[in-house]
Design a protein around this motif. Structure first.
Motif, mmCIF file in Angstrom:
data_model
loop_
_atom_site.group_PDB
_atom_site.id
_atom_site.type_symbol
_atom_site.label_atom_id
_atom_site.label_comp_id
_atom_site.label_asym_id
_atom_site.label_seq_id
_atom_site.Cartn_x
_atom_site.Cartn_y
_atom_site.Cartn_z
ATOM 1 N N LEU A 81 -29.433 -44.074 -13.572
ATOM 2 C CA LEU A 81 -30.694 -43.340 -13.585
ATOM 3 C C LEU A 81 -30.414 -41.848 -13.429
ATOM 4 C CD1 LEU A 81 -32.486 -45.728 -11.113
ATOM 5 C CD2 LEU A 81 -32.851 -45.625 -13.566
ATOM 6 N N ASN A 82 -31.022 -41.032 -14.280
ATOM 7 C CA ASN A 82 -30.918 -39.583 -14.161
ATOM 8 C C ASN A 82 -31.928 -39.111 -13.124
ATOM 9 O OD1 ASN A 82 -28.957 -39.342 -16.132
ATOM 10 N ND2 ASN A 82 -30.446 -39.036 -17.772
ATOM 11 N N LEU A 83 -31.569 -38.079 -12.357
ATOM 12 C CA LEU A 83 -32.434 -37.507 -11.328
ATOM 13 C C LEU A 83 -32.745 -36.060 -11.697
ATOM 14 C CD1 LEU A 83 -30.498 -38.864 -8.215
ATOM 15 C CD2 LEU A 83 -32.464 -39.901 -9.377
ATOM 16 N N ASN A 98 -37.486 -29.753 -14.146
ATOM 17 C CA ASN A 98 -36.903 -30.611 -15.191
ATOM 18 C C ASN A 98 -35.417 -30.403 -15.397
ATOM 19 O OD1 ASN A 98 -39.290 -31.955 -15.751
ATOM 20 N ND2 ASN A 98 -39.895 -30.447 -17.294
ATOM 21 N N ASN A 99 -34.722 -29.860 -14.399
ATOM 22 C CA ASN A 99 -33.277 -29.739 -14.475
ATOM 23 C C ASN A 99 -32.649 -31.049 -14.026
ATOM 24 O OD1 ASN A 99 -33.191 -26.881 -15.118
ATOM 25 N ND2 ASN A 99 -33.886 -26.560 -13.018
ATOM 26 N N SER A 148 -38.043 -36.642 -9.857
ATOM 27 C CA SER A 148 -38.357 -37.670 -10.835
ATOM 28 C C SER A 148 -37.076 -38.221 -11.441
ATOM 29 C CB SER A 148 -39.224 -37.071 -11.936
ATOM 30 O OG SER A 148 -39.465 -37.991 -12.980
ATOM 31 N N THR A 149 -37.183 -39.410 -12.042
ATOM 32 C CA THR A 149 -36.064 -39.954 -12.796
ATOM 33 C C THR A 149 -36.243 -39.718 -14.283
ATOM 34 O OG1 THR A 149 -37.111 -42.136 -12.926
ATOM 35 C CG2 THR A 149 -35.570 -41.740 -11.084
#
Length: 109
Positions: free
Chosen positions: A66-68, A73-74, A104-105
């Protein structure tokens, strides 16, 4: 203070014993139930969700990454969960610990 987290999913799969996809057919299907939870062992909580092995064979190893993202939005980091020996049709409940502060992910549109 209660921290608000928007939890949407961007995930990548990698199977150790084979490709993540067989042709155009996915081997592991993520459910739409990703959520952030607090955890006493983690300063930034844990992301939990589930996936189902939709193939006709056992997955010896599977990863959900999962991207964090931060509020601008970086991409600030990643987290991952590892599952092993997921039988055909079996639901895997995964837990991926956040190791840094995020919002956010998934980046906002």
């Amino acid at each position: 203070m209660k921290r608000r987290m928007t939890v949407l999913m961007t995930a990548t799969f990698l199977l150790v014993a084979g490709a993540a996809r067989a042709g155009d057919s996915p081997l592991l299907k993520l459910d739409d139930n990703l959520r952030a939870e607090s955890d006493p062992g983690s300063s930034y909580g844990v992301l939990t969700g589930s996936a189902v092995n939709v193939s006709d064979h056992e997955l010896s190893s599977a990863f959900v990454t999962l991207n964090l993202y931060d509020a601008q939005n970086n991409l600030v980091g990643n987290t991952a969960a590892v599952g092993q020996h997921i039988a055909p049709g079996q639901r895997w409940i995964y837990r991926a610990y956040a190791t840094l502060r995020y919002v956010s992910t998934r980046p906002a549109p």
